[in-house]
Design a protein around this motif. Structure first.
Motif, PDB file in Angstrom:
ATOM      1  N   ASP A   2       0.816  -1.212   0.000  1.00 47.76           N
ATOM      2  CA  ASP A   2       0.000   0.000   0.000  1.00 47.76           C
ATOM      3  C   ASP A   2       0.855   1.269   0.000  1.00 47.76           C
ATOM      4  OD1 ASP A   2      -2.559   1.230   0.002  1.00 47.76           O
ATOM      5  OD2 ASP A   2      -2.308   1.665   2.140  1.00 47.76           O
ATOM      6  N   TYR A   3       1.935   1.281   0.781  1.00 46.16           N
ATOM      7  CA  TYR A   3       2.807   2.451   0.847  1.00 46.16           C
ATOM      8  C   TYR A   3       3.412   2.748  -0.526  1.00 46.16           C
ATOM      9  CZ  TYR A   3       6.842   5.366   2.006  1.00 46.16           C
ATOM     10  OH  TYR A   3       7.779   6.367   2.040  1.00 46.16           O
ATOM     11  N   SER A   4       3.942   1.731  -1.184  1.00 46.79           N
ATOM     12  CA  SER A   4       4.568   1.912  -2.495  1.00 46.79           C
ATOM     13  C   SER A   4       3.557   2.417  -3.517  1.00 46.79           C
ATOM     14  CB  SER A   4       5.176   0.595  -2.988  1.00 46.79           C
ATOM     15  OG  SER A   4       6.169   0.156  -2.100  1.00 46.79           O
ATOM     16  N   ARG A   6       0.720   4.107  -2.951  1.00 50.13           N
ATOM     17  CA  ARG A   6       0.332   5.485  -2.640  1.00 50.13           C
ATOM     18  C   ARG A   6       1.448   6.466  -2.996  1.00 50.13           C
ATOM     19  NH1 ARG A   6      -0.570   6.348   2.829  1.00 50.13           N
ATOM     20  NH2 ARG A   6       0.495   4.422   3.299  1.00 50.13           N
ATOM     21  N   LEU A   7       2.686   6.081  -2.769  1.00 50.78           N
ATOM     22  CA  LEU A   7       3.807   6.951  -3.100  1.00 50.78           C
ATOM     23  C   LEU A   7       3.895   7.172  -4.610  1.00 50.78           C
ATOM     24  CD1 LEU A   7       6.237   8.512  -1.899  1.00 50.78           C
ATOM     25  CD2 LEU A   7       7.596   6.513  -2.490  1.00 50.78           C
ATOM     26  N   LYS A   8       3.741   6.132  -5.388  1.00 49.96           N
ATOM     27  CA  LYS A   8       3.784   6.261  -6.850  1.00 49.96           C
ATOM     28  C   LYS A   8       2.636   7.130  -7.348  1.00 49.96           C
ATOM     29  CE  LYS A   8       6.628   2.499  -8.298  1.00 49.96           C
ATOM     30  NZ  LYS A   8       7.736   3.405  -8.506  1.00 49.96           N
ATOM     31  N   GLN A   9       1.448   6.966  -6.781  1.00 52.90           N
ATOM     32  CA  GLN A   9       0.297   7.788  -7.163  1.00 52.90           C
ATOM     33  C   GLN A   9       0.567   9.249  -6.802  1.00 52.90           C
ATOM     34  OE1 GLN A   9      -1.002   5.552  -9.270  1.00 52.90           O
ATOM     35  NE2 GLN A   9      -2.959   6.467  -8.762  1.00 52.90           N
ATOM     36  N   PHE A  10       1.147   9.474  -5.640  1.00 50.56           N
ATOM     37  CA  PHE A  10       1.476  10.825  -5.207  1.00 50.56           C
ATOM     38  C   PHE A  10       2.501  11.450  -6.160  1.00 50.56           C
ATOM     39  CE2 PHE A  10       3.974  13.767  -2.537  1.00 50.56           C
ATOM     40  CZ  PHE A  10       2.966  14.675  -2.261  1.00 50.56           C
ATOM     41  N   GLY A  11       3.519  10.675  -6.552  1.00 55.23           N
ATOM     42  CA  GLY A  11       4.519  11.159  -7.503  1.00 55.23           C
ATOM     43  C   GLY A  11       3.893  11.547  -8.832  1.00 55.23           C
ATOM     44  N   LYS A  12       2.956  10.737  -9.315  1.00 59.59           N
ATOM     45  CA  LYS A  12       2.261  11.054 -10.564  1.00 59.59           C
ATOM     46  C   LYS A  12       1.460  12.340 -10.427  1.00 59.59           C
ATOM     47  CE  LYS A  12       1.797   6.301 -12.132  1.00 59.59           C
ATOM     48  NZ  LYS A  12       0.877   5.186 -12.351  1.00 59.59           N
ATOM     49  N   LEU A  13       0.785  12.495  -9.309  1.00 62.09           N
ATOM     50  CA  LEU A  13       0.002  13.702  -9.059  1.00 62.09           C
ATOM     51  C   LEU A  13       0.897  14.945  -9.059  1.00 62.09           C
ATOM     52  CD1 LEU A  13      -2.752  14.971  -8.277  1.00 62.09           C
ATOM     53  CD2 LEU A  13      -2.114  14.578  -5.906  1.00 62.09           C
ATOM     54  N   SER A  32      18.301   3.431   8.900  1.00 64.29           N
ATOM     55  CA  SER A  32      18.450   1.975   8.926  1.00 64.29           C
ATOM     56  C   SER A  32      17.606   1.289   7.864  1.00 64.29           C
ATOM     57  CB  SER A  32      18.061   1.438  10.308  1.00 64.29           C
ATOM     58  OG  SER A  32      16.687   1.659  10.554  1.00 64.29           O
ATOM     59  N   ARG A  33      16.720   2.014   7.182  1.00 62.15           N
ATOM     60  CA  ARG A  33      15.804   1.376   6.237  1.00 62.15           C
ATOM     61  C   ARG A  33      15.721   2.180   4.952  1.00 62.15           C
ATOM     62  NH1 ARG A  33      10.380   0.460   9.327  1.00 62.15           N
ATOM     63  NH2 ARG A  33       9.991  -0.799   7.515  1.00 62.15           N
ATOM     64  N   ARG A  34      16.738   2.129   4.132  1.00 68.17           N
ATOM     65  CA  ARG A  34      16.749   2.904   2.893  1.00 68.17           C
ATOM     66  C   ARG A  34      16.119   2.146   1.736  1.00 68.17           C
ATOM     67  NH1 ARG A  34      20.018   7.584   0.728  1.00 68.17           N
ATOM     68  NH2 ARG A  34      19.855   6.934  -1.397  1.00 68.17           N
ATOM     69  N   ASN A  35      15.518   1.005   1.967  1.00 68.00           N
ATOM     70  CA  ASN A  35      14.887   0.275   0.874  1.00 68.00           C
ATOM     71  C   ASN A  35      13.483   0.830   0.614  1.00 68.00           C
ATOM     72  OD1 ASN A  35      13.104  -0.794   2.766  1.00 68.00           O
ATOM     73  ND2 ASN A  35      14.334  -2.618   3.074  1.00 68.00           N
ATOM     74  N   PHE A  36      12.793   0.283  -0.357  1.00 74.64           N
ATOM     75  CA  PHE A  36      11.504   0.854  -0.760  1.00 74.64           C
ATOM     76  C   PHE A  36      10.360   0.463   0.164  1.00 74.64           C
ATOM     77  CE2 PHE A  36       8.097   2.135  -3.594  1.00 74.64           C
ATOM     78  CZ  PHE A  36       8.604   3.356  -4.014  1.00 74.64           C
ATOM     79  N   ARG A  37      10.620  -0.217   1.239  1.00 75.11           N
ATOM     80  CA  ARG A  37       9.561  -0.553   2.179  1.00 75.11           C
ATOM     81  C   ARG A  37       9.349   0.553   3.212  1.00 75.11           C
ATOM     82  NH1 ARG A  37       7.161  -4.453   1.030  1.00 75.11           N
ATOM     83  NH2 ARG A  37       7.428  -6.644   0.894  1.00 75.11           N
ATOM     84  N   GLY A  38      10.092   1.599   3.090  1.00 76.76           N
ATOM     85  CA  GLY A  38       9.870   2.776   3.929  1.00 76.76           C
ATOM     86  C   GLY A  38      10.401   2.614   5.325  1.00 76.76           C
TER      87      GLY A  38
END
Length: 120
Positions: A2-4, A6-13, A32-38
């Motif tokens: 869900d996070y990924s 929503r982030l992509k939709q936000f970027g498109k907006l 400590s968490r630089r991956n795409f899982r936030g």
């Protein structure tokens, strides 16, 4: 997840808006968490808004995970389409008469060079 999504939709907006400047508050950067899982939101916004330069200024930092020595910073970010000429920040005072007010606040300033108006 869900996070990924929503982030992509936000970027498109953001891209569709055509805005030259975006300002964000309560942005987190988790060392400590630089991956795409936030939730390294600064890095994720950078991936979605790649043609923008950005500034991130933490207002406060705190420990997230003692086992991995995780440190989280939270603050403000400005994403700009134009080159950054100068920047500064001011830490704003807490309300000293409020014992529940433990959040540090910050004001971020950016000067950019625009093609029409020059430095603003």
């Amino acid at each position: 997840d869900d996070y990924s999504f929503r982030l992509k939709q936000f970027g498109k907006l953001c891209q569709l808006s055509g805005a030259d400047i975006f300002g964000f508050q309560e942005v987190r950067y988790d060392f400590s968490r630089r991956n795409f899982r936030g939730p390294s939101q600064v890095h994720h916004l950078e991936l979605e808004l790649g043609q923008y330069q950005y500034l991130f200024q933490p207002a406060m930092a705190f420990s997230q995970d003692i086992e991995t020595f995780g440190r989280v910073e939270e603050g403000v970010a400005i994403f700009l389409r134009y080159p950054i000429v100068n920047h500064s920040y001011i830490l704003l005072p807490k309300r000293l008469n409020d014992p529940q007010d433990f959040h540090q606040r910050v004001c971020l300033h950016a000067e950019v060079k625009t093609p029409i108006f020059g430095s603003v």
